[in-house]
Write an enzyme that holds these catalytic residues in place. Structure first.
Site, short mmCIF file in Angstrom:
data_model
loop_
_atom_site.label_atom_id
_atom_site.label_comp_id
_atom_site.label_asym_id
_atom_site.label_seq_id
_atom_site.Cartn_x
_atom_site.Cartn_y
_atom_site.Cartn_z
N GLY A 532 -18.60 -28.86 -62.58
CA GLY A 532 -18.16 -29.15 -63.94
C GLY A 532 -17.78 -30.59 -64.12
N GLY A 534 -14.88 -32.78 -66.23
CA GLY A 534 -13.70 -32.78 -67.07
C GLY A 534 -13.61 -34.05 -67.88
N SER A 536 -11.74 -36.48 -67.45
CA SER A 536 -11.42 -37.68 -66.67
C SER A 536 -12.15 -37.73 -65.33
CB SER A 536 -9.90 -37.72 -66.42
OG SER A 536 -9.48 -36.53 -65.82
N GLY A 537 -13.16 -36.88 -65.13
CA GLY A 537 -13.89 -36.96 -63.89
C GLY A 537 -14.80 -35.77 -63.67
N VAL A 539 -16.03 -32.51 -61.30
CA VAL A 539 -15.40 -31.51 -60.45
C VAL A 539 -16.43 -30.94 -59.49
CG1 VAL A 539 -14.04 -29.38 -60.40
CG2 VAL A 539 -13.83 -30.93 -62.35
N LYS A 554 -11.56 -32.61 -58.02
CA LYS A 554 -11.91 -33.48 -59.15
C LYS A 554 -11.84 -34.93 -58.71
CE LYS A 554 -9.20 -34.09 -62.81
NZ LYS A 554 -8.56 -33.86 -64.12
N ASP A 649 -5.08 -32.16 -74.76
CA ASP A 649 -6.52 -31.83 -74.77
C ASP A 649 -6.72 -30.32 -74.61
OD1 ASP A 649 -9.19 -32.38 -75.04
OD2 ASP A 649 -9.50 -32.94 -72.96
#
Length: 810
Positions: A532, A534, A536-537, A539, A554, A649
């Site tokens: 995945g 996210g 901010s990065g 995963v 992550k 978020d």
């Protein structure tokens, strides 16, 4: 002749007697008429006089604590004005006609005592105000901007303000504090709060609520209106929407519905001659019916009380202490390893008598042991549960978990519930039939040293010096010999920091582990499997070899990785959170520019993947449960963390599901930490379009209400199983918020769920909650605590306003 004359005489006598009788009747009738007219005028005069005497408080009249201090009722039984409080005065209503000056109502009860130079004034502008010596005014009555023309202290104990037409614009009976007087009612939705103590009228620890469902219930203050916190209930829920609690002049305490039907007798009626009754919620959390004989030397007597067990009110003894009965009197005991905060006030709670090591330290001077405490009940706010376990395993699990400060174990369900301090609502329980244990983690060092006599301490100190001297030489050799081994096994050590037998529970609940970047690469097999992305990065899937469990790793984006502050924020936020509806942080790597976080692995993926894929969608009951779980997680972040957290978020992609279907909020990389004294913050826009509250775009302060807005959008998506914006729908349905409000306003909510079998009342409740969450004005949005109560159906929801602006999402 004699007979005839006798007859004539007799007839005349009868005639005269009839005339005499008629005259007497007329005289009596005339007398009664005059008497009635006299009584009528006397009654009318008395009514006028009474009204004048009741309305004897005219505009411009004032009181001072040390001179003319009160306005009495006609009979002088009640008075309104100043009474002594602590080192000053308070304003209220009290019984002035009996030796004990019993206070039955207090104005502005949580304000500090008033000085002797304060003035209580019914001003010429028609306001009832307190004026300080400097001329500053404080309102006593909320008159809804209507000016009073006069006031009265009535013999019922009710203080009343009248308008120019004689109508009541404010009365103390509508705003009870801790007492109900005869003829007074506690309306549906209203509460009584006891005082802090017998001498302090400030708001105390408990509340008695006349719920809108018809149930009269007692709770501790600042708790949800739910069964686990209730310690008295009338059992009349479902009896109507506007049930009231009433007290008759005969001491009859009862509940009436809107039709005037008596649905519950709480107490019976009592004799009325020369006896006064009142009902009060006392400082100890129990409400009682009192009587007072108005004859000389009369005293207050308790006729009825809501509980004979004085330890029944949860929280009587404060945090980290529990209530026990000694000769039917409550006594507060501290937890093992704890001491009272205030020796002069046993209900003030307890605190640890040693300084505990922090989870980030791990090698502090204090070692721990478990002290069991049997047959006590506590509030259960566990951050993790172990099922099908034993008492011994529960103790060991708490000892091995740095975050665990106490564990609750019940023999009937064999569940171990891990707790953080403080523990609340403790009380001894000997009648439940099941064995309960509270396992308290205490420090060995402090408890041992406190039990060693002086001479033995001196001896132990000398022995310790000798022993250390002898050991030092041998230990030097051992240290040198083992240094090479430790260096050689450093990498393996990071995997073996958590003792045990492969129990992943202990693996994941100890403080976050620090990894090297090389170890992270090994965990993820060179960042091989991406699962995945996210906000901010990226995963990746990894494996904790020691625990033989999957993890989510992550790797932060370079842009974010260049900012050390962002990374440390995430570590602090996630490392301190422990809640079943939040994803747990297991470890991290802080190796130069490479910054990585290691989370528990959520095998069922995100809510977005499950919600927006038709073949994977949840049913209605499951979706309601998911919505409540998300709300509980956000509520924890907002109100229950040591530092308030704004997630920033909230969206379905950041809500994950584990293998058992438990809902957990993830991705705290954008969280904004607030200090305890902060309520809002200015920051650049964060989050995902469509879920972002309007205040982000208006450069307004960002509060926790921004998360409430995002939750409202997510709730609409959960209800309708579709995205907040979808071009595949007709034009009037593209923007989900617009369409939902149209259906709500038009009474066509069934369109939102198609042919799915649902409870329409439940659907309406969910929609109303969501619409309140997404209103533009942040102050109008409910708190997450209120949101959860509304979702659970424990509070009524007013009709929401029309949202005035809707943002599109991508």
């Amino acid at each position: 002749m004699q007979s005839g004359s006798s007859f004539v005489f007799s007839s005349k006598s009868i005639h005269y007697n009839r005339i005499s009788f008629f005259n007497i009747k007329m005289q009596r009738l005339h007398f009664l008429l005059i008497h009635s007219i006299f009584l009528f005028f006397l009654f009318a005069s008395s009514v006028v006089t009474a009204q004048q005497r009741q309305s004897n408080i005219s505009l411009g009249t004032s009181l001072r604590p040390t001179t003319n201090s009160s306005w009495p009722s006609i009979s002088k039984l009640y008075a309104f004005g100043f009474y002594p409080r602590g080192n000053g005065y308070a304003v209220g209503i009290f019984l002035a006609g009996i030796p004990e000056k019993t206070v039955v109502w207090t104005a502005n009860r949580d304000d500090p005592p008033l000085p002797s130079n304060t003035t209580l004034l019914l001003s010429t502008e028609g306001k009832l105000v307190l004026q300080s010596a400097q001329g500053q005014g404080t309102d006593i009555a909320n008159q809804n901007f209507v000016s009073a023309s006069s006031a009265s202290m009535l013999d019922s104990g009710n203080f009343v303000l009248y308008n120019s037409s004689g109508g009541i614009i404010w009365q103390s009976f509508d705003y009870p504090t801790d007492t109900i007087l005869p003829t007074q009612r506690l309306q549906a939705g209203n509460e009584l709060f006891p005082s802090v103590s017998e001498t302090d009228p400030s708001t105390g620890k408990f509340r008695l609520k006349m719920q809108r469902d018809g149930n009269l219930v007692q709770y501790p203050k600042n708790t949800d209106d739910t069964a686990p916190y209730a310690y008295y209930a009338s059992g009349t829920d479902g009896q109507g929407d506007n049930v009231t609690l009433n007290l008759g002049v005969d001491g009859h305490l009862y509940l009436l519905n809107t039709s005037g039907v008596n649905i519950k007798n709480i107490t019976k009626g009592y004799p009325t001659g020369g006896v006064l009754y009142l009902m009060r919620v006392d400082w100890d959390g129990i409400f009682r019916l009192y009587s007072h004989n108005l004859r000389p030397n009369g005293k207050w007597s308790v006729l009825w009380e809501s509980s004979k067990n004085k330890c029944a009110p949860p929280g009587l003894c404060g945090v980290n202490s529990y209530c026990v009965l000694n000769d039917q009197k409550p006594d507060c005991k501290c937890l093992p390893g704890f001491a009272s905060v205030n020796q002069s006030n046993q209900t003030s709670g307890c605190e640890r008598d040693f300084i505990a090591e922090s989870c980030s330290n791990g090698h502090g001077p204090v070692k721990f042991k478990i002290q069991p405490l049997e047959n006590t009940l506590w509030e259960d706010v566990s951050y993790f549960d172990l099922s099908e376990t034993t008492k011994e395993d529960c103790q060991q699990a708490c000892l091995a978990d740095c975050n665990c400060e106490a564990a609750l174990f019940k023999s009937d369900d064999s569940t171990c519930r891990m707790q953080r301090l403080p523990l609340r609502f403790g009380r001894r329980d000997l009648g439940s039939g099941s064995k309960t244990f509270a396992f308290i983690k205490v420090g060995n060092a402090s408890s041992d040293s406190n039990n060693v006599p002086g001479e033995e301490k001196k001896y132990l100190g000398t022995s310790l010096i000798i022993t250390l001297s002898c050991v030092f030489g041998a230990s030097t050799f051992v240290v040198l010999a083992t240094c090479g081994i430790f260096i050689h096994r450093y990498q393996a050590w990071s995997y073996k920091r958590i003792p045990g037998n492969g129990n992943f529970r202990l693996c994941e609940d100890v403080a976050p582990i620090s990894f090297t970047f090389a170890e992270i690469e090994k965990l993820t097999d060179g960042f091989k499997e991406e699962i995945g992305r996210g906000s901010s990065g990226i995963v990746y899937k990894g494996t904790m070899m020691r625990c033989n469990k999957f993890v989510a790793v992550k790797k932060l984006d370079k842009a974010l990785a260049e900012g050390e502050r962002e990374f440390l924020t995430e570590i602090k936020v996630i490392g301190r959170t422990h809640h079943k509806n939040l994803v747990c942080l297991l470890g991290y790597s802080f190796d130069g520019p490479n910054k990585v976080l290691v989370y528990e692995y959520m095998s069922n993926g995100s809510l977005a993947n499950l919600l927006f894929t038709p073949e994977k969608q949840f049913n209605w009951i499951e979706r309601i449960g998911i919505a409540r779980d998300i709300a509980r997680g956000i509520l924890y972040l907002h109100d229950e963390c040591q530092t308030q957290i704004i997630h920033c978020d909230i969206k379905p992609h950041n809500v994950l599901m584990d293998e058992s279907g438990c809902t957990k909020i993830a991705d705290f990389g954008l969280a904004k930490l607030l200090k305890p004294d902060q309520t809002n913050t200015f920051t650049s826009i964060r989050g995902t379009r469509g879920y972002v509250a309007p205040e982000w775009h208006q450069n307004l302060p960002i509060t926790v209400k921004a998360d409430v807005y995002s939750f409202g959008v997510v709730l609409l998506e959960i209800i309708c199983c579709r995205r907040c914006m979808d071009q595949n729908f007709p034009d009037d349905q593209v923007v989900l918020e617009d369409w939902v409000y149209q259906c709500f306003d038009g009474g066509e909510l069934r369109q939102l769920v198609g042919n799915e079998e649902i409870d329409l009342k439940q659907l309406e409740r969910m929609v109303k909650v969501a619409l309140w969450c997404i209103v533009d004005e942040p102050s109008l949005r409910p708190s997450m605590k209120k949101v959860l109560l509304m979702l659970e159906g424990t509070v009524d929801i007013p009709i929401p306003p029309s949202p005035t602006s809707f943002l599109t999402c991508i």
